[in-house]
Write an enzyme that holds these catalytic residues in place. Structure first.
Site, PDB file in Angstrom:
ATOM      1  N   ALA A 222      47.425  50.105  18.802  1.00 43.33           N
ATOM      2  CA  ALA A 222      46.614  49.003  19.324  1.00 43.33           C
ATOM      3  C   ALA A 222      45.170  49.416  19.571  1.00 43.33           C
ATOM      4  CB  ALA A 222      47.246  48.468  20.602  1.00 43.33           C
ATOM      5  N   GLY A 223      44.737  50.529  18.973  1.00 46.01           N
ATOM      6  CA  GLY A 223      43.329  50.926  19.095  1.00 46.01           C
ATOM      7  C   GLY A 223      42.997  51.598  20.415  1.00 46.01           C
TER       8      GLY A 223
ATOM      9  N   GLY B  62      44.179  54.696  21.258  1.00 43.83           N
ATOM     10  CA  GLY B  62      44.265  56.153  21.140  1.00 43.83           C
ATOM     11  C   GLY B  62      45.625  56.731  21.500  1.00 43.83           C
TER      12      GLY B  62
ATOM     13  N   ASP C  63      38.937  60.021  19.454  1.00 43.82           N
ATOM     14  CA  ASP C  63      40.184  59.818  20.217  1.00 43.82           C
ATOM     15  C   ASP C  63      40.686  61.143  20.778  1.00 43.82           C
ATOM     16  OD1 ASP C  63      39.910  57.369  18.957  1.00 43.82           O
ATOM     17  OD2 ASP C  63      42.065  57.113  18.670  1.00 43.82           O
TER      18      ASP C  63
ATOM     19  N   ALA D 205      46.486  60.008  19.451  1.00 43.90           N
ATOM     20  CA  ALA D 205      45.757  61.214  19.884  1.00 43.90           C
ATOM     21  C   ALA D 205      46.277  61.686  21.239  1.00 43.90           C
ATOM     22  CB  ALA D 205      44.262  60.929  19.969  1.00 43.90           C
ATOM     23  N   ALA D 206      46.600  60.732  22.124  1.00 43.73           N
ATOM     24  CA  ALA D 206      47.123  61.116  23.439  1.00 43.73           C
ATOM     25  C   ALA D 206      48.466  61.813  23.268  1.00 43.73           C
ATOM     26  CB  ALA D 206      47.263  59.883  24.330  1.00 43.73           C
TER      27      ALA D 206
END
Ligand code: PMV
Length: 326
Positions: free
Chosen positions: A107-108, A110, A155, A113-114
């Site tokens: 959903a943009g 990140g 991100d 990356a998290a």
């Protein structure tokens, strides 16, 4: 001695200004948000990495001898494991990896990356190797490259270091303190449309290269917005900040990152009193951010939900980066 489970977490992020343009080297502003992805490593005794991710609906056993997954969403994980194995010539340890995401996925915000950052930190602790934040960043970037192809790195930088930054590809991020006056807030809303960051980035880059003599001016304009946005934050000028968000959205529309559903949600937010609104992240779906005065926030949130947006929540900027949870 029986080894204990290890949990690490990393924040999601929003890009306030400059997504997409950042891929070609302009500046952008991003901030880590309080919603996080938690990764728990539970020791096991066979030769398997098991992943359990209820929010992504992924449950799979990956043999350590092969490190290959049936599911494409696990390619970043197997890629990071191979990288750790080959670079540090370590014997990987079997584990069950339990993922809990407070972020909507794809959903943009990140989430990938998290996940990569939290996994890298938890696994390095589990295999008891020395590390520092820059190493966790390096490993997470391996995951992000597999997930997104040609990521700017924004991100991953947010997931690892947290806070708020002005980010330019290939340069040290510049930390900034982004505070909203107490009677204003930012709202995030998920369009509910999942899309591949990689595909949108490719589309935008292709359009830019076909039309560069014109679109280079759009990239320049996007870069100029950064100074104005910092000024608006510093002066607490929310009318200007909202206007700059709308302006940034216009540029994102021009380069091909918006969509009908995004525009519908943004115009609804503005109709109910949003001071400015834009997509955040890759676009074509994903999430949007809306600047509102607190007194209008309920009305705007209800309006957003009435257009079919989901996961509508207020956001606090500048959350801490990747960390071990005790
Ligand atoms: O949709 P997300 O959260 O993956 O963000 C993508 C941001 C882009 O600027 C479009 C791409 C990038 O790598 O910076």
């Amino acid at each position: 001695m029986k080894q204990e489970a290890i949990t690490a977490s990393a924040p999601g992020k929003i890009i306030l200004f400059g997504e997409h343009f950042v891929v070609k080297g302009t500046r952008s502003i991003a901030s880590a948000i309080t919603r996080r992805v938690y990764v728990t490593i539970v020791p096991r005794n066979d030769d398997v990495i098991r992943i359990e991710s209820p929010e992504a609906n992924v449950y799979e056993n990956i043999p350590l001898t092969k490190l290959q997954s049936k599911s494409e969403v696990l390619a970043p994980l197997t890629g990071m494991l191979k990288y750790i194995r080959d670079k540090y010539t370590v014997k990987l340890k079997p584990a069950t990896i339990k993922v809990k995401s407070e972020l909507p996925i794809g959903a943009g915000l990140g989430s990938s990356a998290a996940f990569s950052a939290a996994f890298a930190l938890a696994y390095f602790n589990y295999i008891d190797l020395n590390y520092n934040k820059s190493l966790i960043h390096e490993i997470s970037m391996i995951g992000e490259k597999i997930a997104h192809g040609n990521p700017s790195g924004i991100d991953t930088t947010m997931a690892v270091y947290g806070g708020s930054i002005v980010y330019k590809r290939g340069q040290e991020p510049v930390r900034v303190d982004l505070k909203l006056p107490s009677d204003y807030m930012l709202i995030i809303a998920n369009t509910g449309v999942e899309r591949s960051t990689r595909e949108v980035v490719e589309h935008v880059l292709n359009r830019a290269s076909r039309t560069w003599s014109a679109s280079s001016k759009i990239y320049e304009a996007a870069d100029s917005l950064i100074d104005l946005a910092i000024e608006a934050f510093n002066k607490g000028n929310m009318k200007l900040l909202g206007e700059l968000m709308d302006l940034n959205q216009g540029l994102l529309y021009a380069v091909g990152a918006s969509s009908e559903v995004i525009e519908r949600i943004l115009w609804t937010a503005r109709y109910y009193g949003g001071l400015g609104a834009k997509l955040t992240g890759a676009g074509w779906g994903g999430s949007v951010i809306v600047l509102v005065s607190r007194k209008n926030s309920e009305k705007v949130m209800r309006g957003l939900l009435s257009t079919g947006a989901r996961d509508v929540f207020g956001v606090t900027l500048g959350a801490p980066g990747v960390r071990l949870e005790v």
